[in-house]
Motif scaffolding. Structure first.
Motif, PDB file in Angstrom:
ATOM      1  N   VAL A 163       0.790  -1.119   0.571  1.00 39.63           N
ATOM      2  CA  VAL A 163      -0.359  -0.323   0.218  1.00 39.63           C
ATOM      3  C   VAL A 163       0.739   1.195   0.040  1.00 39.63           C
ATOM      4  N   TRP A 164       1.835   1.082   0.555  1.00 41.57           N
ATOM      5  CA  TRP A 164       2.763   2.455   0.776  1.00 41.57           C
ATOM      6  C   TRP A 164       3.239   2.593  -0.302  1.00 41.57           C
ATOM      7  N   ARG A 165       3.757   1.705  -1.002  1.00 48.22           N
ATOM      8  CA  ARG A 165       4.455   1.957  -2.471  1.00 48.22           C
ATOM      9  C   ARG A 165       3.383   2.479  -3.336  1.00 48.22           C
ATOM     10  N   GLU A 166       2.162   1.821  -3.680  1.00 48.66           N
ATOM     11  CA  GLU A 166       1.158   2.163  -5.045  1.00 48.66           C
ATOM     12  C   GLU A 166       0.916   3.718  -4.042  1.00 48.66           C
ATOM     13  N   LYS A 167       1.353   3.987  -2.714  1.00 43.13           N
ATOM     14  CA  LYS A 167       0.810   5.550  -2.647  1.00 43.13           C
ATOM     15  C   LYS A 167       2.463   6.247  -2.811  1.00 43.13           C
ATOM     16  N   GLN A 168       2.892   5.810  -2.879  1.00 42.39           N
ATOM     17  CA  GLN A 168       4.648   6.823  -3.305  1.00 42.39           C
ATOM     18  C   GLN A 168       4.655   6.559  -4.741  1.00 42.39           C
ATOM     19  N   ALA A 169       3.923   6.019  -5.188  1.00 40.54           N
ATOM     20  CA  ALA A 169       4.480   6.055  -6.458  1.00 40.54           C
ATOM     21  C   ALA A 169       3.636   6.342  -7.536  1.00 40.54           C
TER      22      ALA A 169
END
Ligand code: 4H3
Length: 228
Positions: free
Chosen positions: A205-211
């Motif tokens: 979830v964190w990576r998706e948001k960062q992307a």
């Protein structure tokens, strides 16, 4: 796609480039075959491949006939192909063009030099003119290397583990999330805590948001493109 042929007066530039990393491995595993053709092997009766421009002006132009002969020689070896000439006048290359080409055709790439090539060669033999960006290079070889690299990594098995490209920028329309490796602290800057948590769902979830944040901040045009 299995085969890439590059026609150039400096084939060594290509030959050196393709001898490293995943391009080298892909060839060793026979997933891809990359060959260079020296345009000088098709030189005119005086041993030249270039001549002065009609109408005058600086520099030299690659003659049509050596290019035509070299290209037809390559075409005779292939059942289906796309013949591209790299120049600043071409269609701006994007990942979609790369993927489509990797899935459909063998590639013949013409790398020009000097002031460019005789227009009649383009009219007779070239399927598409491509540009890697809005700048001028001294030769098409560097642009050819860019295309070879981008196309080859789309061939199944060329990348080490298959999903190292699924995750990557452009495949999903977003730029990549930031990466971190050891140590945990560099010059007082810590790795984001969530990445040390071991909680795979939270990390995803964190990576998706960062992307999404990175894409919106750096390339909001890519988001508009996704929505259109
Ligand atoms: C491609 C090729 C820019 C690009 C290139 C690009 C040399 C084309 C010569 C070569 C002609 C004169 N420059 N942006 N240069 O993709 O054959 O421009």
């Amino acid at each position: 796609m299995r085969h890439i042929y590059v026609i150039s007066v400096f084939p060594e530039l290509i030959r050196d480039f393709i001898n490293y990393g995943v391009l080298k491995k892909g060839q060793d595993k026979s997933l891809i075959n990359i060959e260079t053709i020296n345009l000088r092997d098709f030189s005119d009766k005086n041993g030249y491949v270039d001549d002065k421009p009609y109408g005058g002006g600086a520099g030299m132009v690659l003659q049509a006939q050596p290019l035509i002969d070299a290209t037809r020689y390559v075409k005779s070896k292939l059942k289906n192909y796309k013949c591209i000439y790299l120049s600043p006048k071409g269609k701006k290359v994007n990942q979609e063009m790369i993927v489509k080409t990797a899935n459909n055709d063998n590639l013949i790439i013409i790398a020009g030099r000097y002031e460019g090539v005789d227009q009649r060669f383009i009219d007779l033999e070239v399927d598409e003119e491509w540009s890697i960006g809005d700048y001028i290079l001294s030769g098409g070889e560097v642009a050819a290397c860019v295309i070879i690299d981008a196309v080859a990594r789309m061939i199944p098995g060329v990348l080490g583990h298959e999903d190292s490209n699924k995750e990557e920028s452009f495949t999903n329309g977003y730029l990549e999330y930031p990466h971190y490796t050891r140590p945990e602290k560099v010059e007082g800057k810590n790795v984001p805590k969530v990445l040390l948590s071991g909680n795979h769902e939270e990390i995803r979830v964190w990576r998706e948001k960062q992307a999404m944040l990175v894409t919106n901040n750096k390339r909001s045009d890519l988001i508009k493109k996704k929505l259109s």
